[in-house]
Every structure is written in C-alpha cells, then in structure tokens.
Scaffold this active site. Sequence first.
Site, PDB file in Angstrom:
ATOM      1  N   LYS A  53       0.838  -1.199   0.000  1.00 28.93           N
ATOM      2  CA  LYS A  53       0.000   0.000   0.000  1.00 28.93           C
ATOM      3  C   LYS A  53       0.877   1.254   0.000  1.00 28.93           C
ATOM      4  O   LYS A  53       0.618   2.202  -0.748  1.00 28.93           O
ATOM      5  CB  LYS A  53      -0.923  -0.002   1.230  1.00 28.93           C
ATOM      6  CG  LYS A  53      -2.029  -1.045   1.151  1.00 28.93           C
ATOM      7  CD  LYS A  53      -2.782  -1.215   2.475  1.00 28.93           C
ATOM      8  CE  LYS A  53      -3.764  -2.377   2.394  1.00 28.93           C
ATOM      9  NZ  LYS A  53      -4.481  -2.645   3.652  1.00 28.93           N
ATOM     10  N   GLN A  97      -4.244  -1.508  10.009  1.00 30.49           N
ATOM     11  CA  GLN A  97      -4.238  -2.822   9.376  1.00 30.49           C
ATOM     12  C   GLN A  97      -4.818  -3.871  10.338  1.00 30.49           C
ATOM     13  O   GLN A  97      -4.449  -3.939  11.510  1.00 30.49           O
ATOM     14  CB  GLN A  97      -2.800  -3.190   8.963  1.00 30.49           C
ATOM     15  CG  GLN A  97      -2.673  -4.470   8.158  1.00 30.49           C
ATOM     16  CD  GLN A  97      -3.328  -4.395   6.774  1.00 30.49           C
ATOM     17  OE1 GLN A  97      -3.473  -3.325   6.189  1.00 30.49           O
ATOM     18  NE2 GLN A  97      -3.715  -5.541   6.253  1.00 30.49           N
ATOM     19  N   ASP A 120     -10.641   2.875   4.447  1.00 25.57           N
ATOM     20  CA  ASP A 120     -11.020   1.457   4.343  1.00 25.57           C
ATOM     21  C   ASP A 120     -12.534   1.295   4.204  1.00 25.57           C
ATOM     22  O   ASP A 120     -13.011   0.227   3.831  1.00 25.57           O
ATOM     23  CB  ASP A 120     -10.603   0.708   5.621  1.00 25.57           C
ATOM     24  CG  ASP A 120      -9.232   0.061   5.510  1.00 25.57           C
ATOM     25  OD1 ASP A 120      -8.886  -0.401   4.412  1.00 25.57           O
ATOM     26  OD2 ASP A 120      -8.535   0.006   6.537  1.00 25.57           O
TER      27      ASP A 120
HETATM   28  N1  GUN Z   1      -6.702  -6.726   6.562  1.00 29.27           N
HETATM   29  C1  GUN Z   1      -7.033  -7.451   5.451  1.00 29.27           C
HETATM   30  N2  GUN Z   1      -7.554  -6.644   4.505  1.00 29.27           N
HETATM   31  C2  GUN Z   1      -7.567  -5.399   5.019  1.00 29.27           C
HETATM   32  C3  GUN Z   1      -7.983  -4.137   4.502  1.00 29.27           C
HETATM   33  O1  GUN Z   1      -8.476  -4.001   3.386  1.00 29.27           O
HETATM   34  N3  GUN Z   1      -7.801  -3.078   5.343  1.00 29.27           N
HETATM   35  C4  GUN Z   1      -7.283  -3.210   6.589  1.00 29.27           C
HETATM   36  N4  GUN Z   1      -7.180  -2.104   7.337  1.00 29.27           N
HETATM   37  N5  GUN Z   1      -6.894  -4.355   7.091  1.00 29.27           N
HETATM   38  C5  GUN Z   1      -7.026  -5.450   6.311  1.00 29.27           C
END
Ligand code: GUN
Length: 296
Positions: A53, A97, A120
Amino acid sequence: MEAVIIDGKKVADEIRAELTVRIAALKERSVTPGLAAVLVGDDPASQIYVRSKARACEKIGVHSEVIRKPADITQDELMSIVRELNGRDDTDGILVQLPLPDHIDEMTVTLLIDPAKDVDGFHPYNVGMMLLGHPTLLSCTPHGIIELMRSYNIDPAGKEVVILGRSNIVGKPLGVMLLQKAEMANATVTFCHSRTTDLKSVCRRADILVAAIGQPEFVTADMVKDGVVIIDVGQNRIEDETAQKGYRLVGDVDFEACRKKASYITPVPGGVGKMTIAMLLSNTVLSAERRAGHLR
Ligand code: GUN
C-alpha cells in the site's frame, strides 16, 4: 465456452492513471494527498499488505507514512495514535491494518477513526451510509469488484448474484452495494455461508458468482452454470515446492475447470487483489479533494 479473463492489473492501472491527473490538480492547489497506515505486530501477511500500500502511494504521488508498533501496544496507546492522525491536516486517509492483537478491541479503534478519513470504509458511519444508499467512502475490495465489472460492461441489474462468504470486509458490503437502486447495482442478491443448505444448487442459479470464503479452489465446475461470471476474491497460499517462495497463491475457485464454463472469470493473482489497493488510493484522493474543497 472459454471465458474472458478479467485483467485486474489493466483496470487498476487505468484507475491509477485517472488518479494521477486528479493528484496533479490537487498539487496545483498545494494539496498533497496523504495516507497513514498503522501496523501493529509482525504478522507477515499484514507487513506485505502495508508495504504494498505504501509503495502504491509513493508511485502516484500520495504521501504515505507507516506507523509500526509492537504487538504489546496498549489499547490507549493505539487510540492516542489514531486521535493524533485524526487531527493532522496532512493526513487524508487513516488505515489501521487488521487483524489487531487479541487484547485490542477492533471496533473501539475503528469507531475512533474520523469517518471522513476512513479510507477502508470500515467505520460504522460509512457502513451505515452505504447501507442506506448515500454517497460515502466505500470499502475497497467490494468497490473494486464493481469497478472491474463496469470496465468489462458486466451490468448486474436484474442478474442473480450469489455471494459465497459473509465477511464484513467483502461479502456483506458487496451484497449491499449490488442491491442498491443505482447504476452498476439492482441485482437480486443471495448470500451463502457455512450453514447454507444445498449450496451447489444455489450456486448453479448464479449469473454472477462471487467467491470470498478463503478456501482454496472450493468452487468446482459442477457448481456453476454455463455462461456464469465468476469473481474470485480468494488469496490462499498453498505449499508448492517447485515455487521459489515454497508456496503459490490460489483463489477460492478451481480456475482451470471453471474457465471452460464461464463467460468471464477473474484470475488469482491478477484479478480482484489488484483492485483493492487502487480503490484505497481512490478513497485517499477523494478525501483530499474534500479537504481541498474546504480550503477553498
Ligand atoms: N486486513 C485485510 N484486509 C484489510 C484491509 O483491506 N484493510 C485493513 N485495514 N486491514 C485489512
């Protein structure tokens, strides 16, 4: 029939190209979009996701910051970090995350994130707005799936969509988005899960089948009808001694068998996964544009 293979990388690249133009327009107004990612602990998959990311941000001119904290961080310390990011003018998107360690209450942390910075789309405010059909920051994977379908002129209106999986991140929000009275929606949606009876016959009804259950190659050719559109959200690592890393990535769908019956199918890797990060960038740019609007 041999399916068209949906190219997630190509669609994600097109979205990034459009975002580059919008980022340039923001920079002319002295606004640089910024994303802050909070990573707690050392889960290898989470580390890889967060690194990808951050790299994706840097490539298109979004400022990115990764805040790494040990697994024994207290709930209060994590809450202080989120509070600080909520108040910062240079941070348009905040991403914590998941999963978080067991001693941290995920919902309490999610609730604290400023909904305007919740790139998100996990905050109950944004989930609720989405459910009610109001414009809001949409959760990235389901939004990415809709953009993939748009790009291939697959209109879900009037179609039977069957979703395998009821997670809060993919299954539930995708079903709600496709149910809306809106363009790229108006579908008849069925959710399936571990307690669904006669799963095979429900799946065989699907015009569009979405697999998001995290079980390698669960969907077999006998579970789908001819001409189905298959969207595979799975990202399962399976051991493979011939692979350099000792594993390979497979989806929730038996790709080789199902591609012979489907009209369209997403591959793993190179399908839905590529879209999630593109939509995260899109949400961050949108949030920065709203900030720029307020600055005007
Ligand atoms: N863990 C797995 N996928 C995601 C996501 O799209 N965002 C976040 N914050 N954590 C995750």
